[in-house]
Design a protein around this motif. Sequence first.
Motif, PDB file in Angstrom:
ATOM      1  N   UNK A 325       0.928  -1.305   0.139  1.00 34.11           N
ATOM      2  CA  UNK A 325      -0.043   0.057  -0.077  1.00 34.11           C
ATOM      3  C   UNK A 325       0.799   1.088  -0.147  1.00 34.11           C
ATOM      4  N   UNK A 326       1.953   1.116   0.553  1.00 40.77           N
ATOM      5  CA  UNK A 326       2.985   2.426   0.787  1.00 40.77           C
ATOM      6  C   UNK A 326       3.422   2.642  -0.507  1.00 40.77           C
ATOM      7  N   UNK A 327       3.948   1.728  -1.177  1.00 40.20           N
ATOM      8  CA  UNK A 327       4.700   1.938  -2.373  1.00 40.20           C
ATOM      9  C   UNK A 327       3.728   2.368  -3.655  1.00 40.20           C
ATOM     10  N   UNK A 328       2.565   1.682  -3.488  1.00 43.44           N
ATOM     11  CA  UNK A 328       1.616   2.141  -4.452  1.00 43.44           C
ATOM     12  C   UNK A 328       1.284   4.026  -4.205  1.00 43.44           C
ATOM     13  N   UNK A 329       1.073   4.196  -2.934  1.00 43.58           N
ATOM     14  CA  UNK A 329       0.861   5.446  -2.711  1.00 43.58           C
ATOM     15  C   UNK A 329       1.798   6.278  -3.126  1.00 43.58           C
ATOM     16  N   UNK A 330       2.907   6.195  -2.982  1.00 42.53           N
ATOM     17  CA  UNK A 330       4.262   6.894  -3.101  1.00 42.53           C
ATOM     18  C   UNK A 330       4.532   7.086  -4.843  1.00 42.53           C
ATOM     19  N   UNK A 331       3.917   6.037  -5.390  1.00 46.63           N
ATOM     20  CA  UNK A 331       3.956   6.149  -6.971  1.00 46.63           C
ATOM     21  C   UNK A 331       2.999   6.708  -7.295  1.00 46.63           C
ATOM     22  N   UNK A 332       1.772   6.860  -6.874  1.00 47.81           N
ATOM     23  CA  UNK A 332       0.757   7.588  -7.102  1.00 47.81           C
ATOM     24  C   UNK A 332       0.944   9.095  -6.971  1.00 47.81           C
ATOM     25  N   UNK A 333       1.495   9.310  -5.879  1.00 43.32           N
ATOM     26  CA  UNK A 333       1.983  10.778  -5.478  1.00 43.32           C
ATOM     27  C   UNK A 333       3.054  11.247  -6.510  1.00 43.32           C
ATOM     28  N   UNK A 334       3.984  10.492  -6.809  1.00 42.91           N
ATOM     29  CA  UNK A 334       4.952  10.798  -7.939  1.00 42.91           C
ATOM     30  C   UNK A 334       4.231  11.294  -9.243  1.00 42.91           C
ATOM     31  N   UNK A 335       3.339  10.209  -9.660  1.00 37.67           N
ATOM     32  CA  UNK A 335       2.554  10.509 -10.839  1.00 37.67           C
ATOM     33  C   UNK A 335       1.719  11.852 -10.939  1.00 37.67           C
TER      34      UNK A 335
END
Length: 352
Positions: A325-335
């Motif tokens: 969940x964390x890495x998905x959120x960090x990726x979404x934030x970057x996008x």
Amino acid sequence: MGKRLLLDCTLRDGGYINDWEFGHDNMVSIFEHVVGSGVDCIEIGYLNGSSSFNPDRSVMPDTASVQRIFGQLDRKNTMVLGMIDFETCDLKNLQPCAESFLDGIRVTFKKDRLVPAMAFCREVKALGYKVFFQLASITGYSDEELLEVSRLTNDVKPYALSIVDTYGLMEPEELKHVAGILDAGLDPDITLGFHAHNNLQLGYINTATVLALETERDLLVDGSLYGMGKSAGNAPLELVALYMNEHCGKRYEITRMQEAIVTSVMDFQRITPWGYQLTYYIAAANRVHPNYVRYLMDERTLPVTVINEILQRIPDDQKLEKNRQLIEQLYADWRKEACDDAERIVKEDYET
């Protein structure tokens, strides 16, 4: 100087490559070749109470199963060990050592299970086994916590305590620092061990670093045939043995190890290669769990610079976790940031 000892873990750690399905003939061949080479210890696989008996696999439900697979083989002067991942095998699955083919049991555990794991180890020791503490994810321990580990270990008095560089993060100076703390804190009759992983191609040199420590304590290092093991693999047994022959006064028969590689290991390597890989290098360089890197690389659209940037945003207390969940959120934030930047650039170009 204390004794310098070599342990083969091919049938245990190497099993991550083939789901421990070596085949009975290969298991017997590896055992006979490795024992014939004169190694001090051999680890014959995992003890896991949820598994069923299978003579072709080196995961066994109990110590009686070890006897069924290996009991008729000549162990010569080699100490025979099994490993338990803490909380996967009950005491009821362990015969008293006097009735078992095993001489000792290695118990691996993470920092948050330290106290109950040591209590379990005390009971295993009461059955007569030589007990080995395997400190998984050693880079997650502070200096103060290592001192506390020493105190608790001295209370149980296992045969050995091993540093496990689970994610292959350690460089020689960091390893010497950790080993120095434990060497100073542990009772002198407790062997200090080391298990390397090769994410940064430092498995061999780190193992040699431990063997070169100036201490009167006995030291134990792990290796596997051809480095067979999870992800980037382990320190190659045959290279470590060669080093110990040249620098530690040992007389291991390297040709026996080479024969085992040719007859029982190479076919697995052709099917599922192990060794140095970009994924594990990036993970180790950023000191994060490889699963984070796999997730980002699976996107197949991200440049490496962006992958490194996102990995650097992982909080310190989550770096070695597997928080999808964390890495998905960090990726979404970057996008979102990337899209916002693109819109800003377009707007600025339009206005000018």
